[in-house]
Design an enzyme around this catalytic site. Structure first.
Site, PDB file in Angstrom:
ATOM      1  N   TRP A 131       0.885  -1.159   0.000  1.00 10.99           N
ATOM      2  CA  TRP A 131       0.000   0.000   0.000  1.00 10.99           C
ATOM      3  C   TRP A 131       0.928   1.215   0.000  1.00 10.99           C
ATOM      4  O   TRP A 131       1.795   1.335   0.873  1.00 10.99           O
ATOM      5  CB  TRP A 131      -0.850  -0.023   1.272  1.00 10.99           C
ATOM      6  CG  TRP A 131      -1.877   1.056   1.383  1.00 10.99           C
ATOM      7  CD1 TRP A 131      -2.790   1.428   0.437  1.00 10.99           C
ATOM      8  CD2 TRP A 131      -2.109   1.892   2.523  1.00 10.99           C
ATOM      9  NE1 TRP A 131      -3.582   2.446   0.923  1.00 10.99           N
ATOM     10  CE2 TRP A 131      -3.178   2.739   2.196  1.00 10.99           C
ATOM     11  CE3 TRP A 131      -1.528   2.002   3.781  1.00 10.99           C
ATOM     12  CZ2 TRP A 131      -3.676   3.690   3.091  1.00 10.99           C
ATOM     13  CZ3 TRP A 131      -2.016   2.936   4.671  1.00 10.99           C
ATOM     14  CH2 TRP A 131      -3.086   3.774   4.322  1.00 10.99           C
ATOM     15  N   ASP A 212       0.467  -4.412   9.932  1.00 12.21           N
ATOM     16  CA  ASP A 212      -0.691  -3.657   9.460  1.00 12.21           C
ATOM     17  C   ASP A 212      -1.792  -4.670   9.136  1.00 12.21           C
ATOM     18  O   ASP A 212      -1.758  -5.334   8.099  1.00 12.21           O
ATOM     19  CB  ASP A 212      -0.313  -2.844   8.214  1.00 12.21           C
ATOM     20  CG  ASP A 212      -1.505  -2.059   7.666  1.00 12.21           C
ATOM     21  OD1 ASP A 212      -2.588  -2.094   8.296  1.00 12.21           O
ATOM     22  OD2 ASP A 212      -1.372  -1.422   6.605  1.00 12.21           O
ATOM     23  N   LYS A 249     -12.988  -1.784   6.834  1.00 15.90           N
ATOM     24  CA  LYS A 249     -13.406  -2.789   5.853  1.00 15.90           C
ATOM     25  C   LYS A 249     -14.326  -3.827   6.489  1.00 15.90           C
ATOM     26  O   LYS A 249     -15.382  -4.123   5.957  1.00 15.90           O
ATOM     27  CB  LYS A 249     -12.199  -3.508   5.261  1.00 15.90           C
ATOM     28  CG  LYS A 249     -10.961  -2.677   5.092  1.00 15.90           C
ATOM     29  CD  LYS A 249     -10.996  -1.790   3.890  1.00 15.90           C
ATOM     30  CE  LYS A 249      -9.755  -0.899   3.884  1.00 15.90           C
ATOM     31  NZ  LYS A 249      -9.618  -0.063   2.737  1.00 15.90           N
TER      32      LYS A 249
HETATM   33  C1  LMR Z   1      -7.147   1.218  -0.387  1.00 16.99           C
HETATM   34  O1  LMR Z   1      -6.083   0.600  -0.228  1.00 16.99           O
HETATM   35  O2  LMR Z   1      -7.644   1.422  -1.494  1.00 16.99           O
HETATM   36  C2  LMR Z   1      -7.897   1.734   0.818  1.00 16.99           C
HETATM   37  O3  LMR Z   1      -7.245   1.355   1.971  1.00 16.99           O
HETATM   38  C3  LMR Z   1      -8.244   3.163   0.735  1.00 16.99           C
HETATM   39  C4  LMR Z   1      -7.073   4.074   0.959  1.00 16.99           C
HETATM   40  O4  LMR Z   1      -7.175   4.935   1.848  1.00 16.99           O
HETATM   41  O5  LMR Z   1      -6.065   3.963   0.279  1.00 16.99           O
END
Ligand code: LMR
Length: 404
Positions: A131, A212, A249
């Site tokens: 992420w 996480d 989520k």
């Molecule tokens: C995502 O990964 O799309 C979500 O967790 C939303 C975000 O805030 O990035």
């Protein structure tokens, strides 16, 4: 006259949130939102869970005074139990502290601030890919971030040897961000053997682990998904670890921003001091956290009937995502038997990663199928109405690339 602010740099925006805005503006009715990590129901909308509806009736309107800096006391206890399980040895030893945070992003941010103060200058390692915000959150706290291998594009699976090699070569006591379940963006998790090899290495190298865990319950179940962090926290007697979780989520409470940061320390005294430092950081940032989400979550976690209702709904969400993976794989294979869809069924949770090229991704977007630029596909955005179209478009772009 010169501005007092000096030269302010422009900000291009966050790729995930920007793409969502582009999707919203797209007038086509048959578009598919597989970009942002949001769970959608069969009707293509974010669900309001029955457990949340009932909890909302239960809490009604009540006095909304300020919460303590560290959050709602009941919420903190209940969330700690959800994350670490009942009677976890580290909790019984009094070496754990849990605070309420503004989503899991707020939790990671506070973790990064704490680590920047306590152990500045350490290298932070994030999986490649990850992420994107993991890098930003730690960089903002003053850390340099780099990556450890995770995804092998050739096999479309985990690069476990690369991961182990990199973390072995990393300097001792580095900060390692680990997603214990439903990895974002690949959907690939470690199996039990790999988890135990990785845990041995992390402990041997005295790496400081930040877990996480944003998708507890989306993998196999609430307890199963927390297994990795529970086992690690039990073994990390000398060093400890940090665990961030969220209800965005798994309770579809995106806007409520309820998450938590649990810090497993080496002893009771350290846990008390860590709590103190986190309170100070919160006080100097947003003073105290918001109330409503914490009340909703507390009621759901505390009342057996509501908890069962939530667990059932969570199973429903998990099963829907799994069905959609199967449907997509079946539809693709019906159109083009040669396309390999094994990866779809080996991954789990909200996301799938096919390793598509930027060109294929733009082509999909032109057809109204929105994936992130990295190729991450949010499986939770698939429905019975759009899955056939997504499969058609996927085959079309895959074939175009193959022919060249
Ligand atoms: C995502 O990964 O799309 C979500 O967790 C939303 C975000 O805030 O990035």
């Amino acid at each position: 006259m010169k501005s007092l602010l000096g030269r302010v740099e422009p900000y291009a925006g966050d790729p995930i949130l920007l793409l969502n805005e582009v999707y919203e503006r797209d007038p086509r009715v048959d578009k598919a939102n597989l970009g942002i990590g949001v769970y959608l129901g069969e009707d293509g909308a974010i669900p309001v869970l029955q457990s949340v509806r009932l909890a909302s009736e239960r809490i009604g309107i009540q006095v909304r005074g300020y919460l303590p800096m560290e959050g709602h006391p009941r919420y903190r206890d209940l969330v700690c139990e959800l994350v670490l399980g009942k009677g976890h040895p580290a909790v019984l030893a009094g070496r754990v502290t849990t605070i309420q945070t503004v989503g899991s992003t707020g939790g990671i941010s506070l973790a990064a601030d704490l680590l920047a103060k306590q152990c500045p200058g350490r290298q932070v390692y994030v999986s490649d890919p990850s992420w994107d915000n993991h890098h930003g959150l730690f960089q903002r706290a003053g850390f340099r971030t780099s990556t450890y291998p995770y995804w092998n594009p050739k096999t479309r699976s985990l690069d476990f040897d690369g991961l182990i090699r990199a973390l072995r070569e990393a300097r001792d006591s580095s900060i390692i961000v680990v997603q214990p379940v439903c990895h974002n963006p690949t959907g690939i998790d470690l199996n039990a053997d790999q988890e135990s090899v990785l845990s041995d290495l992390l402990l041997e190298k005295r790496h400081l682990v930040v877990f996480d865990m944003a998708y507890q319950g989306f993998g196999a179940g609430l307890d199963e998904d927390a297994g990795f962090v529970r086992r690690f926290a039990e073994r990390a007697v000398d060093g400890g670890c940090l665990i961030v979780n969220s209800f965005s989520k798994n309770l579809a409470l995106y806007g409520e921003r309820c998450g938590a940061l649990t810090v497993v320390c080496c002893d009771k005294r350290e846990a008390e001091c860590v709590l103190g430092q986190l309170k100070l950081a919160i006080r100097n940032c947003y003073a105290t956290p918001p109330m409503t989400g914490a009340l909703l979550v507390s009621v759901i976690l505390a009342e057996a009937k509501l908890f069962t209702c939530w667990s059932d709904e969570l199973s429903g969400m998990r099963e829907r995502m799994h069905r959609m993976r199967q449907r997509l794989a079946t539809e693709i294979r019906a159109l083009a038997d040669a396309v390999d869809t094994k990866f779809l069924l080996e991954q789990r949770g909200m996301f799938s990663f096919a390793g598509l090229s930027p060109r294929q991704i733009s082509q999909l977007r032109r057809e109204g199928v929105y994936l992130l630029d990295t190729g991450r596909m949010c499986i939770a955005g698939l429905t019975s109405s759009n899955v056939a179209k997504v499969a058609r478009c996927f085959c079309a772009v895959t074939k175009v690339e193959c022919r060249k």
